[in-house]
Design a protein around this motif. Structure first.
Motif, PDB file in Angstrom:
ATOM      1  N   ARG A  90       0.985  -1.311   0.043  1.00 37.68           N
ATOM      2  CA  ARG A  90      -0.168   0.220   0.065  1.00 37.68           C
ATOM      3  C   ARG A  90       1.036   1.240   0.088  1.00 37.68           C
ATOM      4  NH1 ARG A  90      -3.543  -1.326   3.857  1.00 37.68           N
ATOM      5  NH2 ARG A  90      -2.285  -0.552   5.490  1.00 37.68           N
ATOM      6  N   THR A  91       1.865   1.312   0.766  1.00 38.90           N
ATOM      7  CA  THR A  91       2.744   2.349   1.054  1.00 38.90           C
ATOM      8  C   THR A  91       3.567   2.688  -0.222  1.00 38.90           C
ATOM      9  OG1 THR A  91       3.067   2.026   3.083  1.00 38.90           O
ATOM     10  CG2 THR A  91       4.744   3.252   2.078  1.00 38.90           C
ATOM     11  N   ALA A  92       3.896   1.561  -1.040  1.00 35.76           N
ATOM     12  CA  ALA A  92       4.739   1.627  -2.403  1.00 35.76           C
ATOM     13  C   ALA A  92       3.654   2.078  -3.348  1.00 35.76           C
ATOM     14  CB  ALA A  92       5.242   0.285  -2.894  1.00 35.76           C
ATOM     15  N   HIS A  93       2.454   1.627  -3.275  1.00 35.67           N
ATOM     16  CA  HIS A  93       1.266   2.035  -4.262  1.00 35.67           C
ATOM     17  C   HIS A  93       1.093   3.685  -4.107  1.00 35.67           C
ATOM     18  CE1 HIS A  93      -1.867   2.095  -6.892  1.00 35.67           C
ATOM     19  NE2 HIS A  93      -2.929   2.294  -5.951  1.00 35.67           N
ATOM     20  N   GLU A  94       0.917   3.884  -2.722  1.00 35.95           N
ATOM     21  CA  GLU A  94       0.787   5.389  -2.456  1.00 35.95           C
ATOM     22  C   GLU A  94       1.917   6.241  -3.011  1.00 35.95           C
ATOM     23  OE1 GLU A  94      -0.103   5.264   1.677  1.00 35.95           O
ATOM     24  OE2 GLU A  94      -2.117   4.809   1.322  1.00 35.95           O
ATOM     25  N   GLU A  95       3.040   6.050  -2.911  1.00 35.84           N
ATOM     26  CA  GLU A  95       4.125   6.666  -3.211  1.00 35.84           C
ATOM     27  C   GLU A  95       4.017   6.774  -4.920  1.00 35.84           C
ATOM     28  OE1 GLU A  95       7.636   8.781  -3.503  1.00 35.84           O
ATOM     29  OE2 GLU A  95       6.370   8.419  -1.903  1.00 35.84           O
ATOM     30  N   GLN A 100       3.366   9.982  -9.641  1.00 35.55           N
ATOM     31  CA  GLN A 100       2.455  10.373 -10.797  1.00 35.55           C
ATOM     32  C   GLN A 100       1.742  11.744 -10.646  1.00 35.55           C
ATOM     33  OE1 GLN A 100      -0.098   6.927 -11.125  1.00 35.55           O
ATOM     34  NE2 GLN A 100       1.389   5.593 -11.912  1.00 35.55           N
ATOM     35  N   GLU A 101       1.339  12.036  -9.740  1.00 36.13           N
ATOM     36  CA  GLU A 101       0.515  13.400  -9.630  1.00 36.13           C
ATOM     37  C   GLU A 101       1.510  14.387  -9.704  1.00 36.13           C
ATOM     38  OE1 GLU A 101      -2.223  16.246  -9.280  1.00 36.13           O
ATOM     39  OE2 GLU A 101      -2.644  13.922  -9.425  1.00 36.13           O
ATOM     40  N   ALA A 102       2.752  14.251  -8.859  1.00 38.00           N
ATOM     41  CA  ALA A 102       3.694  15.134  -9.363  1.00 38.00           C
ATOM     42  C   ALA A 102       4.285  15.512 -10.407  1.00 38.00           C
ATOM     43  CB  ALA A 102       5.128  15.057  -8.317  1.00 38.00           C
ATOM     44  N   ALA A 103       4.200  14.161 -11.184  1.00 37.54           N
ATOM     45  CA  ALA A 103       4.706  14.510 -12.543  1.00 37.54           C
ATOM     46  C   ALA A 103       3.569  15.083 -13.258  1.00 37.54           C
ATOM     47  CB  ALA A 103       5.012  12.967 -13.270  1.00 37.54           C
ATOM     48  N   ARG A 104       2.273  14.905 -13.163  1.00 37.11           N
ATOM     49  CA  ARG A 104       1.204  15.552 -13.828  1.00 37.11           C
ATOM     50  C   ARG A 104       1.344  17.088 -13.442  1.00 37.11           C
ATOM     51  NH1 ARG A 104      -1.836  10.784 -13.203  1.00 37.11           N
ATOM     52  NH2 ARG A 104      -2.407  11.206 -11.064  1.00 37.11           N
ATOM     53  N   GLN A 105       1.434  17.531 -12.341  1.00 33.90           N
ATOM     54  CA  GLN A 105       1.593  18.635 -12.137  1.00 33.90           C
ATOM     55  C   GLN A 105       2.821  19.593 -12.783  1.00 33.90           C
ATOM     56  OE1 GLN A 105       1.652  18.981  -7.643  1.00 33.90           O
ATOM     57  NE2 GLN A 105      -0.441  18.568  -7.470  1.00 33.90           N
ATOM     58  N   ARG A 106       3.788  18.809 -12.669  1.00 34.57           N
ATOM     59  CA  ARG A 106       4.859  19.478 -13.302  1.00 34.57           C
ATOM     60  C   ARG A 106       4.816  19.661 -14.862  1.00 34.57           C
ATOM     61  NH1 ARG A 106       7.787  15.699 -10.227  1.00 34.57           N
ATOM     62  NH2 ARG A 106       8.027  14.182 -11.987  1.00 34.57           N
ATOM     63  N   ASN A 107       4.168  18.508 -15.494  1.00 29.43           N
ATOM     64  CA  ASN A 107       3.662  18.602 -16.907  1.00 29.43           C
ATOM     65  C   ASN A 107       2.758  19.787 -17.105  1.00 29.43           C
ATOM     66  OD1 ASN A 107       5.490  16.513 -17.701  1.00 29.43           O
ATOM     67  ND2 ASN A 107       3.971  14.910 -17.586  1.00 29.43           N
ATOM     68  N   SER A 108       1.671  20.024 -16.175  1.00 25.06           N
ATOM     69  CA  SER A 108       0.694  20.810 -16.460  1.00 25.06           C
ATOM     70  C   SER A 108       1.392  22.236 -16.228  1.00 25.06           C
ATOM     71  CB  SER A 108      -0.450  20.747 -15.137  1.00 25.06           C
ATOM     72  OG  SER A 108      -1.358  21.896 -15.136  1.00 25.06           O
ATOM     73  N   LEU A 109       2.277  22.458 -15.342  1.00 24.73           N
ATOM     74  CA  LEU A 109       3.064  23.743 -15.095  1.00 24.73           C
ATOM     75  C   LEU A 109       3.792  23.936 -16.569  1.00 24.73           C
ATOM     76  CD1 LEU A 109       4.525  23.789 -11.495  1.00 24.73           C
ATOM     77  CD2 LEU A 109       3.173  25.663 -12.695  1.00 24.73           C
TER      78      LEU A 109
END
Length: 142
Positions: A90-95, A100-109
């Protein structure tokens, strides 16, 4: 030993919380009471408190070994191992989701910056075109 005996009775009556309270009292009076640790470990097992059960059963076994508790301890150990594995998964999946969310935010920026730059370039081109038009009007007027 009285608290441990009474805790054993509570355990037979399927009252694990009462058994734990009595075992806590027994351990407070005598921290070498293996029976209290074993009973408390068994009560924690009934409540699904697997890590606490494993800890108490281990201490109880180190103070007063018996085969029946050893068998119970192995069952609890297996459950704890499975829980630990699921927790790690679960921890690995959450990480992974966080990354993925950080990458999406970077791409969005990045995309937003590109869009801003494109708009600024269009504005500059428009301004240059206006300047050229002004120059053409000025040249015709001479």
């Amino acid at each position: 030993l009285r608290f441990a005996k009474r805790a054993e009775g509570f355990l037979k009556l399927k009252k694990p919380n009462a058994a734990i309270r009595d075992c806590d009292a027994a351990v407070k009076l005598n921290d070498n009471c293996g029976k209290a640790f074993k009973i408390r470990g068994t009560a924690h097992r009934l409540l699904g408190h697997w890590e606490e059960a494993l800890k108490d059963l281990g201490v109880g076994q180190s103070l007063d070994y018996d085969e029946e508790t050893y068998t119970l301890q192995r069952v609890v150990q297996t459950k704890c191992t499975a829980i630990k594995w699921r927790r790690q998964q679960r921890t690995a999946h959450e990480e992974q989701l966080r990354q993925q969310e950080a990458a999406r935010q970077r791409n969005s920026l990045r995309e937003a910056r590109r869009e801003e730059e494109r708009q600024r370039e269009e504005e500059r081109a428009h301004e240059r075109e206006k300047e050229r038009a002004k120059e053409r009007v000025t040249e015709r007027g001479r």
